[in-house]
Design a protein around this motif. Structure first.
Motif, PDB file in Angstrom:
ATOM      1  N   UNK A 150      -2.678  -0.264  -5.918  1.00 11.59           N
ATOM      2  CA  UNK A 150      -2.005   0.023  -7.072  1.00 11.59           C
ATOM      3  C   UNK A 150      -1.387  -1.222  -7.719  1.00 11.59           C
ATOM      4  N   UNK A 151      -1.434  -2.344  -6.862  1.00 11.27           N
ATOM      5  CA  UNK A 151      -0.669  -3.597  -7.436  1.00 11.27           C
ATOM      6  C   UNK A 151      -1.929  -4.774  -7.622  1.00 11.27           C
ATOM      7  N   UNK A 152      -1.705  -5.301  -8.727  1.00  9.15           N
ATOM      8  CA  UNK A 152      -2.477  -6.303  -9.495  1.00  9.15           C
ATOM      9  C   UNK A 152      -3.709  -5.649 -10.053  1.00  9.15           C
ATOM     10  N   UNK A 153      -4.530  -6.607 -10.516  1.00 12.19           N
ATOM     11  CA  UNK A 153      -5.834  -6.049 -11.487  1.00 12.19           C
ATOM     12  C   UNK A 153      -6.779  -7.390 -11.330  1.00 12.19           C
ATOM     13  N   UNK A 154      -8.254  -6.884 -11.573  1.00 12.62           N
ATOM     14  CA  UNK A 154      -9.064  -7.898 -11.670  1.00 12.62           C
ATOM     15  C   UNK A 154      -9.871  -7.464 -13.112  1.00 12.62           C
ATOM     16  N   UNK A 155     -10.376  -8.520 -13.636  1.00 16.56           N
ATOM     17  CA  UNK A 155     -11.166  -8.253 -14.997  1.00 16.56           C
ATOM     18  C   UNK A 155     -12.440  -7.270 -14.804  1.00 16.56           C
ATOM     19  N   UNK A 156     -12.611  -6.286 -15.278  1.00 19.97           N
ATOM     20  CA  UNK A 156     -13.571  -5.234 -15.130  1.00 19.97           C
ATOM     21  C   UNK A 156     -15.074  -5.999 -15.535  1.00 19.97           C
ATOM     22  N   UNK A 174      -5.550  -6.776  -3.998  1.00 23.58           N
ATOM     23  CA  UNK A 174      -5.385  -8.043  -4.762  1.00 23.58           C
ATOM     24  C   UNK A 174      -4.398  -8.915  -4.233  1.00 23.58           C
ATOM     25  N   UNK A 175      -4.499 -10.245  -3.981  1.00 20.67           N
ATOM     26  CA  UNK A 175      -3.656 -11.142  -3.617  1.00 20.67           C
ATOM     27  C   UNK A 175      -3.634 -12.148  -4.905  1.00 20.67           C
ATOM     28  N   UNK A 176      -2.081 -12.456  -5.085  1.00 21.99           N
ATOM     29  CA  UNK A 176      -2.002 -13.520  -6.195  1.00 21.99           C
ATOM     30  C   UNK A 176      -2.096 -14.878  -5.567  1.00 21.99           C
ATOM     31  N   UNK A 177      -2.851 -15.739  -5.978  1.00 20.64           N
ATOM     32  CA  UNK A 177      -3.065 -17.219  -5.719  1.00 20.64           C
ATOM     33  C   UNK A 177      -2.283 -18.090  -6.498  1.00 20.64           C
ATOM     34  N   UNK A 178      -1.052 -18.741  -5.936  1.00 14.30           N
ATOM     35  CA  UNK A 178      -0.037 -19.396  -6.586  1.00 14.30           C
ATOM     36  C   UNK A 178       0.056 -21.011  -6.229  1.00 14.30           C
ATOM     37  N   UNK A 336       1.472  -6.556  -3.721  1.00 14.20           N
ATOM     38  CA  UNK A 336       2.566  -5.638  -3.469  1.00 14.20           C
ATOM     39  C   UNK A 336       3.776  -6.245  -2.517  1.00 14.20           C
ATOM     40  N   UNK A 337       3.199  -7.325  -2.148  1.00  9.10           N
ATOM     41  CA  UNK A 337       4.389  -8.257  -0.969  1.00  9.10           C
ATOM     42  C   UNK A 337       5.625  -8.967  -2.129  1.00  9.10           C
ATOM     43  N   UNK A 342       8.761 -12.979  -4.686  1.00  7.06           N
ATOM     44  CA  UNK A 342      10.265 -13.213  -5.294  1.00  7.06           C
ATOM     45  C   UNK A 342      10.501 -14.791  -4.670  1.00  7.06           C
ATOM     46  N   UNK A 343      10.528 -14.952  -3.240  1.00  7.64           N
ATOM     47  CA  UNK A 343      10.941 -16.115  -2.561  1.00  7.64           C
ATOM     48  C   UNK A 343      10.152 -17.158  -3.182  1.00  7.64           C
ATOM     49  N   UNK A 344       8.644 -17.194  -3.450  1.00  9.93           N
ATOM     50  CA  UNK A 344       7.787 -18.093  -3.872  1.00  9.93           C
ATOM     51  C   UNK A 344       8.249 -18.452  -5.243  1.00  9.93           C
ATOM     52  N   UNK A 345       8.417 -17.339  -6.019  1.00 16.87           N
ATOM     53  CA  UNK A 345       8.717 -17.777  -7.522  1.00 16.87           C
ATOM     54  C   UNK A 345      10.195 -18.650  -7.777  1.00 16.87           C
TER      55      UNK A 345
END
Length: 366
Positions: A150-156, A174-178, A336-337, A342-345
């Motif tokens: 339920x966390x994140x999304x991708x372009x359909x 889905x993982x966020x690449x930062x 979802x982590x 938050x730490x990375x931000x």
């Protein structure tokens, strides 16, 4: 296949890049860099053929198989199958790439079927893969695909999304690449480190480069083992990895052969002399502008003391002195982590894209 000019063949892992049979391996590596660079619009994820070769060599813990799609002598597609040998013997990781000029001809599907058949021959019943997606799409658009978490999304509309779903793969996570640009604002990071240190009473930091001190190697192996499953995995079918001091030393030696270096900061619980957590960075002088933020873990029994922030901030301050040419830090975290994000931000990381974790179990059809 719908095309007759393209042929499929396995690629042998050569003994060296100077070997007579190394030409196909090098060409396949160059294709991977080309496709990745075109996707992201930069070469931040470029990996030299020499480093790829060291990563592909069989060892006691994993093996890799590689196939090429060739239009005459030209490499236009590749498939990689990776399998662990000490744990997760029911799993295999497969990844397919095709040159943009040769898509729509069934090449990717044929490569995928070849790799899947090999995985089945090796008794692997769960297949996992990933796809990469630069930021810039509307994450709330009507056609986005959301993972089971339920966390994140991708372009359909993404071709990679359509390809995975059409071949029986389900979106698990889905993982966020930062990316964090350097130099960082030292005063801000020092303040974050100080605030975290004030909450981390009873702990002190232990730092090493490239090789874990002998007195900590068994505990460090435990941290690496717990890292394999303590991070959010959603419904990905992955069991805890088997780590011991031999595996730690093998990983350090492989990094050395790749020409890389590592910087590890661990938190030591002083009363028990137990390593409570760790974070580490990788760096390759052949790609001096990029630094990779790898694992960060705090054991469950030691959470709630700001150790994650303390270790990451400390490492971030040290890296500027150790690898001053590094211009960007790259990292990946499950969407979802929220705690780690938050730490990375706070440290200054910003989203650059997303990575999808796909899974297909035996019997799931296209």
């Amino acid at each position: 296949m719908s095309t007759t000019s393209v042929t499929m063949q396995s690629i042998r892992i050569p003994d060296s890049l100077e070997a007579r049979d190394a030409e196909d391996f090098v060409a396949s590596s160059e294709l991977a860099n080309l496709v990745t660079g075109l996707l992201w619009g930069n070469n931040d994820l470029w990996v030299s053929p020499a480093a790829r070769l060291e990563g592909a060599r069989p060892n006691d813990y994993e093996q890799s198989l590689l196939w090429a799609a060739k239009d005459g002598d030209r490499h236009v597609g590749r498939a990689v199958l990776e399998m662990t040998k000490q744990d997760n013997l029911h799993n295999a990781f497969v990844h397919v790439m095709v040159h943009p000029g040769f898509r729509g001809q069934g090449i990717a599907r044929e490569l995928l079927r070849t790799a899947e058949a090999s995985a089945q021959d090796h008794g692997r019943r769960v297949l996992q893969s990933y796809s990469e997606h630069p930021a810039g799409f509307d994450p709330e658009a009507a056609d986005v695909l959301r993972p089971k978490t339920g966390a994140g999304s991708l372009p359909g509309s993404s071709a990679a999304v359509r390809f995975a779903r059409n071949n029986g793969y389900e979106l698990e996570q889905v993982e966020r690449f930062s990316v964090l640009a350097r130099p960082v604002e030292a005063a801000r990071v020092e303040s974050l480190e100080s605030l975290a240190a004030a909450k981390a009473t009873g702990y002190r930091l232990v730092v090493w480069e490239d090789a874990c001190p002998e007195e900590f190697v068994d505990q460090y192996a435990l941290l690496r083992q717990r890292m394999s499953t303590d991070v959010p995995l959603g419904e990905i079918d992955y069991q805890e990895e088997a780590w011991d001091r031999a595996r730690v030393r093998q990983g350090e030696e492989e990094l050395r052969r790749k020409g890389g270096h590592s910087l590890v900061t661990a938190a030591l619980h002083v009363p028990s002399r137990e390593l409570a957590g760790h974070t580490f960075l990788d760096y390759y002088p052949e790609k001096p502008d990029v630094i990779y933020q790898e694992d960060t873990l705090v054991l469950r029994a030691h959470r709630g003391h700001s150790l994650g922030m303390l270790m990451k901030a400390h490492n971030l301050l040290r890296v500027g002195r150790l690898w001053p040419e590094g211009e960007r830090l790259l990292t990946w975290n499950a969407a979802e982590n929220q705690h780690m994000l938050t730490i990375n931000d706070a440290l200054g990381f910003v989203p650059a894209g997303y990575e999808a974790a796909w899974q297909k179990k035996a019997g799931a059809g296209a």
